[in-house]
Design a protein around this motif. Structure first.
Motif, mmCIF file in Angstrom:
data_model
loop_
_atom_site.group_PDB
_atom_site.id
_atom_site.type_symbol
_atom_site.label_atom_id
_atom_site.label_comp_id
_atom_site.label_asym_id
_atom_site.label_seq_id
_atom_site.Cartn_x
_atom_site.Cartn_y
_atom_site.Cartn_z
ATOM 1 N N ALA A 449 31.417 19.459 -65.150
ATOM 2 C CA ALA A 449 30.702 18.545 -66.046
ATOM 3 C C ALA A 449 29.829 19.378 -66.974
ATOM 4 O O ALA A 449 28.601 19.423 -66.846
ATOM 5 C CB ALA A 449 29.867 17.550 -65.249
ATOM 6 N N ILE A 450 30.463 20.064 -67.912
ATOM 7 C CA ILE A 450 29.751 20.943 -68.832
ATOM 8 C C ILE A 450 29.193 20.124 -69.992
ATOM 9 O O ILE A 450 29.943 19.420 -70.672
ATOM 10 C CB ILE A 450 30.689 22.045 -69.364
ATOM 11 N N PRO A 451 27.879 20.164 -70.234
ATOM 12 C CA PRO A 451 27.330 19.413 -71.371
ATOM 13 C C PRO A 451 27.819 20.003 -72.685
ATOM 14 O O PRO A 451 27.823 21.230 -72.862
ATOM 15 C CB PRO A 451 25.812 19.572 -71.205
ATOM 16 N N PRO A 452 28.249 19.162 -73.623
ATOM 17 C CA PRO A 452 28.713 19.683 -74.911
ATOM 18 C C PRO A 452 27.601 20.417 -75.649
ATOM 19 O O PRO A 452 26.420 20.048 -75.560
ATOM 20 C CB PRO A 452 29.149 18.423 -75.668
ATOM 21 N N ASP A 453 27.964 21.448 -76.390
ATOM 22 C CA ASP A 453 27.009 22.197 -77.207
ATOM 23 C C ASP A 453 26.538 21.287 -78.343
ATOM 24 O O ASP A 453 27.331 20.883 -79.193
ATOM 25 C CB ASP A 453 27.686 23.445 -77.773
ATOM 26 N N PRO A 454 25.226 20.924 -78.407
ATOM 27 C CA PRO A 454 24.768 19.971 -79.421
ATOM 28 C C PRO A 454 24.415 20.614 -80.766
ATOM 29 O O PRO A 454 24.158 19.896 -81.739
ATOM 30 C CB PRO A 454 23.526 19.360 -78.776
ATOM 31 N N VAL A 455 24.356 21.937 -80.826
ATOM 32 C CA VAL A 455 23.906 22.602 -82.049
ATOM 33 C C VAL A 455 25.028 22.600 -83.082
ATOM 34 O O VAL A 455 26.096 23.182 -82.862
ATOM 35 C CB VAL A 455 23.454 24.045 -81.762
ATOM 36 N N LEU A 456 24.787 21.931 -84.211
ATOM 37 C CA LEU A 456 25.755 21.929 -85.311
ATOM 38 C C LEU A 456 25.408 22.976 -86.356
ATOM 39 O O LEU A 456 26.297 23.669 -86.868
ATOM 40 C CB LEU A 456 25.803 20.544 -85.953
ATOM 41 N N LEU A 457 24.116 23.121 -86.658
ATOM 42 C CA LEU A 457 23.678 24.043 -87.706
ATOM 43 C C LEU A 457 22.615 24.989 -87.169
ATOM 44 O O LEU A 457 21.749 24.584 -86.379
ATOM 45 C CB LEU A 457 23.102 23.271 -88.899
ATOM 46 N N THR A 458 22.659 26.234 -87.636
ATOM 47 C CA THR A 458 21.634 27.220 -87.318
ATOM 48 C C THR A 458 21.014 27.693 -88.626
ATOM 49 O O THR A 458 21.724 28.064 -89.564
ATOM 50 C CB THR A 458 22.231 28.419 -86.567
ATOM 51 N N VAL A 459 19.688 27.673 -88.686
ATOM 52 C CA VAL A 459 18.991 28.066 -89.911
ATOM 53 C C VAL A 459 19.150 29.567 -90.143
ATOM 54 O O VAL A 459 18.948 30.373 -89.229
ATOM 55 C CB VAL A 459 17.498 27.696 -89.822
ATOM 56 N N ARG A 460 19.481 29.927 -91.406
ATOM 57 C CA ARG A 460 19.656 31.335 -91.765
ATOM 58 C C ARG A 460 18.667 31.797 -92.834
ATOM 59 O O ARG A 460 18.503 32.987 -93.062
ATOM 60 C CB ARG A 460 21.093 31.566 -92.261
ATOM 61 N N GLY A 461 18.026 30.857 -93.516
ATOM 62 C CA GLY A 461 17.066 31.233 -94.555
ATOM 63 C C GLY A 461 16.611 30.013 -95.326
ATOM 64 O O GLY A 461 17.044 28.874 -95.053
ATOM 65 N N PHE A 462 15.713 30.245 -96.315
ATOM 66 C CA PHE A 462 15.180 29.137 -97.111
ATOM 67 C C PHE A 462 14.960 29.603 -98.541
ATOM 68 O O PHE A 462 14.418 30.691 -98.801
ATOM 69 C CB PHE A 462 13.853 28.646 -96.516
ATOM 70 N N ASP A 463 15.373 28.787 -99.488
ATOM 71 C CA ASP A 463 15.169 29.041 -100.908
ATOM 72 C C ASP A 463 13.997 28.188 -101.375
ATOM 73 O O ASP A 463 14.139 26.963 -101.538
ATOM 74 C CB ASP A 463 16.435 28.685 -101.685
ATOM 75 N N PRO A 464 12.790 28.796 -101.597
ATOM 76 C CA PRO A 464 11.619 27.992 -101.966
ATOM 77 C C PRO A 464 11.723 27.386 -103.364
ATOM 78 O O PRO A 464 11.041 26.392 -103.648
ATOM 79 C CB PRO A 464 10.466 28.991 -101.874
ATOM 80 N N VAL A 465 12.549 27.969 -104.230
ATOM 81 C CA VAL A 465 12.692 27.429 -105.580
ATOM 82 C C VAL A 465 13.579 26.188 -105.559
ATOM 83 O O VAL A 465 13.219 25.120 -106.073
ATOM 84 C CB VAL A 465 13.254 28.493 -106.542
ATOM 85 N N ALA A 466 14.756 26.313 -104.936
ATOM 86 C CA ALA A 466 15.667 25.168 -104.843
ATOM 87 C C ALA A 466 15.256 24.211 -103.730
ATOM 88 O O ALA A 466 15.791 23.103 -103.640
ATOM 89 C CB ALA A 466 17.093 25.663 -104.598
ATOM 90 N N ARG A 467 14.308 24.665 -102.915
ATOM 91 C CA ARG A 467 13.861 23.865 -101.770
ATOM 92 C C ARG A 467 15.062 23.418 -100.926
ATOM 93 O O ARG A 467 15.313 22.247 -100.705
ATOM 94 C CB ARG A 467 13.058 22.648 -102.246
#
Length: 654
Positions: A449-467
């Motif tokens: 009964a392995i719980p499914p991996d819930p992580v779809l996205l991992t943050v890699r950075g942020f563009d403060p200009v384009a927000r």
């Protein structure tokens, strides 16, 4: 035929210790750190049981007759309040996190405010660990003490639970249908009193998701977010108030089939349908907007379907039992691996990017690649939510199941007594079959009964200009592969051996009764009447249990009187069967053959079972209805179901 039971449960708790008072918390947030949930509570209960029965109700149509058969059974139900007890460790974290210098201290630094790492130096001298960030303050430095406290109206979890159960015979089986509804109140949650839900900007490419901190609080290189910019007071970190103001609602229908009679094979089948709806805050995890807002969603432990089968059979001294089960998947939420809104919690619900419309090429390619190879349950969940922030518990994992098997021999082992046992148990057989059929390099996860991996996205950075955040799409989202999980439940084969080194219990019993008064053994010699009294304690009486359950069987006064009269006749017949043996035992000399006496006792035990079988099959149909016959308790029900002689279990007459 109707029984009603009323009751109440009274509970009281009082904490002998409280957290130290922090006046600054009281003046800033209007909450006291010394709150402790001392409570007195009374929970009422009401239950009933109604046994009914009848041979049928006739309804005539012209010359034809239709019979609505009411085979009889039982209806049970009840309603009551059930309340959890408070764990003794509940105050531990509250007493440690008072916001005072004597309490637990914490430092979190982000981006350029992170001190230079010196792992070797810190490992050899813990006093050199940094006590502050590089700047000592600002949006990227979070060194204010955290606080934990109780809401003044905090209560233990409780539920109003009602159930209704119907039990009735059907051809070959006894069927039980049970419905349960539970309104669960005072469910635990939490609120950060120091959090200010003021939108600083919105993520346009994520459905204008609100962000509660300014862009200066986000590290462009990694996308790490400091929550300091969303706080009302810089003197404190998160001020976590434990609350119990949420609720949930659960429903269940359980159907059980068990065989009527007592044949060589016992089978039990269960099916359960469940539905759990639950309230959540964003502070409870998987948030999407203002974490203070309460929303309804499918419960985290809402397993919608559960099927179970049990089988047991025996032949002579060998018994085989098997238990197999299967259940539908648990719900889970597509999340982001990191804090992207400034709540300080992380694990927020992911935006499901459309690969044909995503501005970030990396995300578009990642979604396209994932959808091409994703498990069907994960793919359908994402496709249905494409272009929106995912809904809480909107995905469901695959079915899981298991199988356990036990083979046991109980009886005589050469050189040992009759109560010896050899038992071989195979746990999680499906996992072993998976290993055998697919090999270690291609395990399918059967029996796990392995719980499914819930992580779809991992943050890699942020563009403060384009927000806008940049993400990597987790290609293992929803994965339940054992090759990508630490969860393991291998097949286990266990051998248990129990050796009986004492003389057989029947031999001990005969020695205990017959040795005193013979030879040099002290004690009185038992007479034939005394021996018969001893045997009566274990001699089969199929009518005793029927009379004890006369209310459940809806026996009339006439039926009870006839049963009691026949019980006395039956007891006389049994005494006559055993009288020759006890008289011969009373007349035994000082030296006698124990094995021969034991053999005669065992033969009479089988004869007693056969006498009971013939007697109930002849007498009971004369005075009981068809419905009552189907509901007979042990051992009368077993004897009625046997159409040929059976050896009964060994009965010892202590």
């Amino acid at each position: 035929s109707l029984r009603v039971q009323l009751g109440a449960r009274a509970e009281v708790n009082s904490w002998l210790m409280r957290a130290i008072d922090n006046p600054a918390v009281t003046s800033t947030f209007g909450a006291r750190t010394t709150e402790a949930p001392n409570r007195f509570h009374v929970s009422p209960r009401l239950g009933f049981e109604w046994a009914y029965g009848g041979s049928g109700t006739g309804i005539s149509f012209s010359n034809a007759a239709m019979w609505l058969v009411m085979p009889g059974g039982a209806l049970r139900g009840g309603i009551g309040e059930f309340r959890n007890t408070l764990p003794t460790s509940l105050l531990t974290s509250v007493r440690q996190n008072t916001g005072l210098p004597s309490g637990e201290q914490r430092v979190a630094c982000y981006g350029s405010d992170v001190p230079a790492r010196d792992w070797i130096g810190w490992g050899s001298n813990t006093t050199s660990l940094p006590a502050s960030c590089v700047s000592g303050g600002g949006l990227l430095a979070d060194g204010a003490p955290a606080v934990q406290l109780f809401s003044p109206d905090y209560e233990p979890q409780r539920s109003w639970r009602g159930h209704l159960e119907w039990q009735t015979p059907i051809p070959g089986f006894m069927m039980t249908v049970r419905g349960t509804y539970s309104l669960n109140l005072n469910q635990p949650s939490g609120v950060d009193l120091n959090f200010v839900p003021t939108e600083r900007f919105a993520l346009a490419d994520e459905g204008f998701r609100s962000v509660w901190v300014p862009t200066a609080s986000i590290t462009p290189a990694t996308g790490a977010v400091s929550p300091v910019g969303a706080r009302a007071s810089s003197a404190f970190g998160p001020v976590w108030m434990r609350t119990s103001d949420l609720e949930s609602r659960s429903k269940q229908v359980l159907v059980t089939l068990t065989p009527r009679g007592y044949g060589l094979v016992f089978v039990k089948l269960d099916y359960a349908w469940n539905d759990v709806q639950q309230q959540f805050r964003g502070f409870d995890g998987a948030g999407a907007g203002n974490p203070n807002v309460v929303e309804w969603a499918r419960g985290t432990n809402d397993v919608r379907h559960v099927v179970q089968a049990q089988l047991a059979t025996s032949f002579r001294n060998v018994a085989l039992t098997m238990r197999a089960w299967g259940q539908s998947g648990r719900p889970f939420t597509p999340i982001v691996n990191g804090d992207i809104t400034g709540t300080g919690l992380g694990g927020e619900r992911a935006f499901v990017f459309n690969p044909g419309a995503a501005a970030d090429t990396s995300v578009a390619n990642g979604m396209r690649s994932f959808l091409a190879t994703a498990p069907s349950f994960a793919q359908s969940c994402l496709v249905a939510q494409m272009g929106t922030i995912s809904t809480r518990n909107s995905c469901e994992g695959p079915w899981t199941g298991g199988l356990n098997v036990t083979l046991a021999y109980t009886g005589r082992i050469p050189g040992f007594g009759e109560n010896s046992q050899i038992q071989l148990t195979a746990g999680n057989v499906l996992s072993g079959i998976d290993q055998l059929a697919n090999g270690s390099a291609n395990l399918q996860g059967w029996g796990l009964a392995i719980p499914p991996d819930p992580v779809l996205l991992t943050v890699r950075g942020f563009d403060p200009v384009a927000r806008r955040y940049s993400y990597a799409v987790n290609q293992r989202f929803g994965s339940v592969s054992p090759l990508q999980s630490l969860v393991r439940a291998p097949m286990a084969i266990m051998l248990h051996v129990r050796l009986d080194i004492a003389p057989a219990i029947p031999r001990q019993q005969i020695d205990r009764w017959l040795r005193p008064g013979r030879g040099n053994v002290p004690g009185p010699k038992l007479s034939a009447d005394s021996l018969l009294v001893n045997y009566r304690r274990g001699i089969l009486d199929p009518y005793l249990a029927i009379l004890e359950e006369s209310d459940s069987l809806l026996l009339t006064n006439t039926q009870v009187a006839k049963l009691r009269e026949h019980q006395r006749v039956y007891a006389t017949r049994v005494d006559s069967l055993w009288r020759p043996l006890v008289e011969s035992m009373a007349a035994l000399p000082d030296e006698f053959d124990v094995d021969e006496t034991l053999r005669r006792q065992e033969v009479l035990t089988d004869d007693s079972w056969e006498l009971g079988r013939l007697d109930v099959r002849e007498f009971l149909p004369q005075i009981l209805t068809t419905v009552q016959l189907t509901l007979l308790p042990w051992p009368a029900g077993y004897l009625m179901s046997q159409d040929k002689p059976r050896k009964g279990p060994r009965i010892y007459y202590y």
